[in-house]
Design a protein around this motif. Structure first.
Motif, PDB file in Angstrom:
ATOM      1  N   ALA A 208       0.828  -1.208   0.000  1.00  0.00           N
ATOM      2  CA  ALA A 208       0.000   0.000   0.000  1.00  0.00           C
ATOM      3  C   ALA A 208       0.862   1.257   0.000  1.00  0.00           C
ATOM      4  O   ALA A 208       0.386   2.333  -0.391  1.00  0.00           O
ATOM      5  N   PHE A 209       2.124   1.133   0.418  1.00  0.00           N
ATOM      6  CA  PHE A 209       3.025   2.286   0.471  1.00  0.00           C
ATOM      7  C   PHE A 209       4.028   2.281  -0.684  1.00  0.00           C
ATOM      8  O   PHE A 209       5.053   2.965  -0.617  1.00  0.00           O
ATOM      9  N   THR A 210       3.722   1.507  -1.741  1.00  0.00           N
ATOM     10  CA  THR A 210       4.616   1.433  -2.903  1.00  0.00           C
ATOM     11  C   THR A 210       3.845   1.780  -4.173  1.00  0.00           C
ATOM     12  O   THR A 210       2.618   1.882  -4.173  1.00  0.00           O
ATOM     13  N   ASP A 211       4.590   1.940  -5.269  1.00  0.00           N
ATOM     14  CA  ASP A 211       3.970   2.188  -6.578  1.00  0.00           C
ATOM     15  C   ASP A 211       4.027   0.929  -7.444  1.00  0.00           C
ATOM     16  O   ASP A 211       4.086   1.017  -8.675  1.00  0.00           O
TER      17      ASP A 211
ATOM     18  N   GLY B  71       5.153   6.437   0.259  1.00  0.00           N
ATOM     19  CA  GLY B  71       4.514   6.926   1.476  1.00  0.00           C
ATOM     20  C   GLY B  71       3.013   6.656   1.470  1.00  0.00           C
ATOM     21  O   GLY B  71       2.562   5.576   1.080  1.00  0.00           O
ATOM     22  N   ILE B  72       2.249   7.657   1.866  1.00  0.00           N
ATOM     23  CA  ILE B  72       0.789   7.483   1.967  1.00  0.00           C
ATOM     24  C   ILE B  72       0.055   7.976   0.721  1.00  0.00           C
ATOM     25  O   ILE B  72      -1.168   8.163   0.746  1.00  0.00           O
ATOM     26  N   ASP B  73       0.783   8.168  -0.381  1.00  0.00           N
ATOM     27  CA  ASP B  73       0.157   8.700  -1.602  1.00  0.00           C
ATOM     28  C   ASP B  73      -0.999   7.834  -2.081  1.00  0.00           C
ATOM     29  O   ASP B  73      -2.049   8.347  -2.498  1.00  0.00           O
ATOM     30  N   ASN B  74      -0.823   6.499  -2.041  1.00  0.00           N
ATOM     31  CA  ASN B  74      -1.887   5.602  -2.504  1.00  0.00           C
ATOM     32  C   ASN B  74      -3.119   5.689  -1.613  1.00  0.00           C
ATOM     33  O   ASN B  74      -4.256   5.696  -2.107  1.00  0.00           O
ATOM     34  N   LEU B  75      -2.895   5.748  -0.314  1.00  0.00           N
ATOM     35  CA  LEU B  75      -4.022   5.866   0.613  1.00  0.00           C
ATOM     36  C   LEU B  75      -4.775   7.163   0.387  1.00  0.00           C
ATOM     37  O   LEU B  75      -6.018   7.194   0.412  1.00  0.00           O
ATOM     38  N   VAL B  76      -4.042   8.245   0.148  1.00  0.00           N
ATOM     39  CA  VAL B  76      -4.677   9.539  -0.116  1.00  0.00           C
ATOM     40  C   VAL B  76      -5.427   9.504  -1.442  1.00  0.00           C
ATOM     41  O   VAL B  76      -6.537  10.042  -1.550  1.00  0.00           O
ATOM     42  N   GLU B  77      -4.835   8.847  -2.455  1.00  0.00           N
ATOM     43  CA  GLU B  77      -5.497   8.763  -3.759  1.00  0.00           C
ATOM     44  C   GLU B  77      -6.839   8.040  -3.657  1.00  0.00           C
ATOM     45  O   GLU B  77      -7.849   8.503  -4.220  1.00  0.00           O
ATOM     46  N   VAL B  78      -6.860   6.930  -2.946  1.00  0.00           N
ATOM     47  CA  VAL B  78      -8.119   6.202  -2.766  1.00  0.00           C
ATOM     48  C   VAL B  78      -9.106   7.048  -1.974  1.00  0.00           C
ATOM     49  O   VAL B  78     -10.293   7.143  -2.319  1.00  0.00           O
ATOM     50  N   PHE B  79      -8.622   7.691  -0.924  1.00  0.00           N
ATOM     51  CA  PHE B  79      -9.496   8.502  -0.068  1.00  0.00           C
ATOM     52  C   PHE B  79     -10.133   9.644  -0.849  1.00  0.00           C
ATOM     53  O   PHE B  79     -11.283  10.024  -0.582  1.00  0.00           O
TER      54      PHE B  79
ATOM     55  N   SER C 115      -8.112  -5.250 -12.588  1.00  0.00           N
ATOM     56  CA  SER C 115      -8.437  -4.615 -13.869  1.00  0.00           C
ATOM     57  C   SER C 115      -7.377  -3.593 -14.277  1.00  0.00           C
ATOM     58  O   SER C 115      -6.978  -3.521 -15.439  1.00  0.00           O
ATOM     59  N   PHE C 116      -6.920  -2.777 -13.320  1.00  0.00           N
ATOM     60  CA  PHE C 116      -5.931  -1.739 -13.628  1.00  0.00           C
ATOM     61  C   PHE C 116      -4.508  -2.150 -13.281  1.00  0.00           C
ATOM     62  O   PHE C 116      -3.571  -1.371 -13.506  1.00  0.00           O
ATOM     63  N   GLN C 117      -4.348  -3.366 -12.703  1.00  0.00           N
ATOM     64  CA  GLN C 117      -3.022  -3.906 -12.391  1.00  0.00           C
ATOM     65  C   GLN C 117      -2.236  -3.024 -11.407  1.00  0.00           C
ATOM     66  O   GLN C 117      -1.008  -3.100 -11.350  1.00  0.00           O
ATOM     67  N   GLU C 118      -2.926  -2.202 -10.647  1.00  0.00           N
ATOM     68  CA  GLU C 118      -2.266  -1.294  -9.713  1.00  0.00           C
ATOM     69  C   GLU C 118      -2.126  -1.977  -8.349  1.00  0.00           C
ATOM     70  O   GLU C 118      -3.004  -1.860  -7.492  1.00  0.00           O
ATOM     71  N   LEU C 119      -1.035  -2.663  -8.156  1.00  0.00           N
ATOM     72  CA  LEU C 119      -0.836  -3.393  -6.907  1.00  0.00           C
ATOM     73  C   LEU C 119      -0.774  -2.446  -5.706  1.00  0.00           C
ATOM     74  O   LEU C 119      -1.338  -2.723  -4.650  1.00  0.00           O
ATOM     75  N   GLY C 120      -0.099  -1.337  -5.879  1.00  0.00           N
ATOM     76  CA  GLY C 120       0.022  -0.383  -4.786  1.00  0.00           C
ATOM     77  C   GLY C 120      -1.307   0.238  -4.408  1.00  0.00           C
ATOM     78  O   GLY C 120      -1.705   0.232  -3.239  1.00  0.00           O
ATOM     79  N   VAL C 121      -2.025   0.772  -5.390  1.00  0.00           N
ATOM     80  CA  VAL C 121      -3.316   1.412  -5.118  1.00  0.00           C
ATOM     81  C   VAL C 121      -4.349   0.371  -4.688  1.00  0.00           C
ATOM     82  O   VAL C 121      -5.159   0.623  -3.791  1.00  0.00           O
ATOM     83  N   GLY C 122      -4.311  -0.805  -5.308  1.00  0.00           N
ATOM     84  CA  GLY C 122      -5.234  -1.864  -4.913  1.00  0.00           C
ATOM     85  C   GLY C 122      -5.004  -2.303  -3.476  1.00  0.00           C
ATOM     86  O   GLY C 122      -5.952  -2.555  -2.730  1.00  0.00           O
ATOM     87  N   SER C 123      -3.738  -2.380  -3.082  1.00  0.00           N
ATOM     88  CA  SER C 123      -3.417  -2.733  -1.691  1.00  0.00           C
ATOM     89  C   SER C 123      -3.869  -1.628  -0.742  1.00  0.00           C
ATOM     90  O   SER C 123      -4.342  -1.897   0.368  1.00  0.00           O
ATOM     91  N   ALA C 124      -3.751  -0.376  -1.173  1.00  0.00           N
ATOM     92  CA  ALA C 124      -4.222   0.739  -0.348  1.00  0.00           C
ATOM     93  C   ALA C 124      -5.733   0.668  -0.169  1.00  0.00           C
ATOM     94  O   ALA C 124      -6.254   0.892   0.937  1.00  0.00           O
ATOM     95  N   ALA C 125      -6.441   0.346  -1.255  1.00  0.00           N
ATOM     96  CA  ALA C 125      -7.896   0.192  -1.155  1.00  0.00           C
ATOM     97  C   ALA C 125      -8.251  -0.957  -0.221  1.00  0.00           C
ATOM     98  O   ALA C 125      -9.182  -0.844   0.593  1.00  0.00           O
ATOM     99  N   SER C 126      -7.519  -2.070  -0.309  1.00  0.00           N
ATOM    100  CA  SER C 126      -7.758  -3.201   0.582  1.00  0.00           C
ATOM    101  C   SER C 126      -7.477  -2.823   2.035  1.00  0.00           C
ATOM    102  O   SER C 126      -8.166  -3.287   2.951  1.00  0.00           O
ATOM    103  N   THR C 127      -6.483  -1.993   2.245  1.00  0.00           N
ATOM    104  CA  THR C 127      -6.178  -1.516   3.595  1.00  0.00           C
ATOM    105  C   THR C 127      -7.319  -0.682   4.150  1.00  0.00           C
ATOM    106  O   THR C 127      -7.714  -0.825   5.319  1.00  0.00           O
ATOM    107  N   TRP C 128      -7.892   0.173   3.305  1.00  0.00           N
ATOM    108  CA  TRP C 128      -9.056   0.961   3.739  1.00  0.00           C
ATOM    109  C   TRP C 128     -10.238   0.062   4.052  1.00  0.00           C
ATOM    110  O   TRP C 128     -10.992   0.313   5.003  1.00  0.00           O
ATOM    111  N   VAL C 129     -10.415  -1.002   3.261  1.00  0.00           N
ATOM    112  CA  VAL C 129     -11.498  -1.967   3.543  1.00  0.00           C
ATOM    113  C   VAL C 129     -11.279  -2.602   4.911  1.00  0.00           C
ATOM    114  O   VAL C 129     -12.212  -2.721   5.720  1.00  0.00           O
ATOM    115  N   PHE C 130     -10.049  -3.016   5.167  1.00  0.00           N
ATOM    116  CA  PHE C 130      -9.724  -3.619   6.470  1.00  0.00           C
ATOM    117  C   PHE C 130     -10.029  -2.651   7.607  1.00  0.00           C
ATOM    118  O   PHE C 130     -10.626  -3.034   8.626  1.00  0.00           O
ATOM    119  N   LEU C 131      -9.623  -1.397   7.463  1.00  0.00           N
ATOM    120  CA  LEU C 131      -9.856  -0.404   8.509  1.00  0.00           C
ATOM    121  C   LEU C 131     -11.346  -0.132   8.699  1.00  0.00           C
ATOM    122  O   LEU C 131     -11.812   0.036   9.837  1.00  0.00           O
TER     123      LEU C 131
END
Length: 296
Positions: A39-42, A55-63, A259-275
């Motif tokens: 979630a903290f990688t690209d 950093g937290i760019d992916n989490l912010v992008e999803v948010f 679908s978008f192959q974005e492992l970093g952003v997808g992991s960030a979205a999964s992290t938000w789901v967990f939270l």
């Protein structure tokens, strides 16, 4: 001698726990940890070994993504309505089949059938039954005079959320019945017999005795069902793929990851789901005081 036996018991307990702890680390902690890390990688899914820390760019992008908040709204709407209906129906059916009625054993077995059918199978069955051209539901409604032509239940943006909730209620109400019925059978019948002898009306016995004593069972049922509903993926995805009208947070995370192959952003979205799921679990446990109920 007693101290030696205590140490041996303690050692034996740890020997039994080690395989369980190892299994948990393997199937739960390790994948969850990797999800948090990515979630903290690209990173992208085609080559996860190539990445840099962002950093937290992916989490912010999803948010900040409008589609994410649309998925959150859909998920919460689905969860609140479906769990409320399932709890009410589950309580009513559990009270009914807990009574000494003819065919009670058959009714208990039959009520579990929708829950036993796989979600994908149930969803496809209802999709065919609700088809606007050949679906049996439309044919029945036309024969009864309620509609003039077939309704595209699963293609209408204003109806599809209702269809998803209806199918989920049909499938998972038996789960609520099972848990609430187990709670009912733990209540001593002597309490009800004494209340009946004292002339307490049936509605008051239900309100003052049955419901308070069922609170732990209902609370556990609501907790399990809510957490399951928040993570719902298969029903909406099989019925409508990535339709934004019924997109859940799990579908959103899947789309960004697969679908978008974005492992970093997808992991960030999964992290938000967990939270999100963890937050709701804490709120429910606190609101229903399940920790105190377990202590009693």
């Amino acid at each position: 001698m007693s101290a030696r036996l205590a140490r041996r018991d303690h050692l034996a307990a740890w020997l039994f726990l080690v395989p369980v702890i190892a299994s948990m680390l393997l199937v739960a902690v390790w994948p969850l940890g990797r999800t948090f890390f990515f979630a903290f990688t690209d990173a992208f899914l085609d080559d996860p070994s190539v990445y840099s820390m962002v950093g937290i760019d992916n989490l912010v992008e999803v948010f900040n993504d409008h589609t994410w908040w649309l998925a959150v709204r859909n998920t919460l709407t689905f969860t609140v309505i479906s769990v409320a209906i399932e709890t009410a129906l589950g309580l009513a059916i559990a009270l009914l089949i807990n009574e000494a009625i003819p065919g009670r054993g058959l009714a208990r077995a039959a009520i579990l059938v929708p829950w036993a059918i796989p979600v994908v199978v149930s969803t496809k069955i209802w999709e065919w039954m609700l088809n606007d051209q050949f679906g049996v539901i439309n044919k029945l409604l036309e024969a009864l005079g309620f509609i003039d032509h077939g309704v595209a239940w699963t293609a209408s943006g204003s109806l599809i959320m209702g269809v998803v909730i209806f199918i989920d209620v049909w499938m998972t109400t038996p789960f609520m019945v099972l848990l609430i019925l187990a709670g009912l059978q733990m209540i001593s019948q002597e309490i009800f017999e004494a209340a009946e002898v004292d002339g307490i009306p049936a509605w008051k016995r239900f309100w003052s005795i049955t419901l308070p004593m069922l609170r732990p069972a209902i609370g556990v049922a609501v907790l399990f069902r809510t957490l399951d509903a928040l993570r719902m993926f298969d029903l909406s995805y099989v019925l409508a793929a990535s339709n934004e009208k019924v997109m859940t947070v799990s579908i959103y995370a899947r789309d960004r990851l697969i679908s978008f192959q974005e492992l970093g952003v997808g992991s960030a979205a999964s992290t938000w789901v967990f939270l999100l799921v963890a937050l709701v679990a804490i709120i429910i446990i606190g609101a229903l005081r399940l920790d105190r109920a377990a202590g009693h």
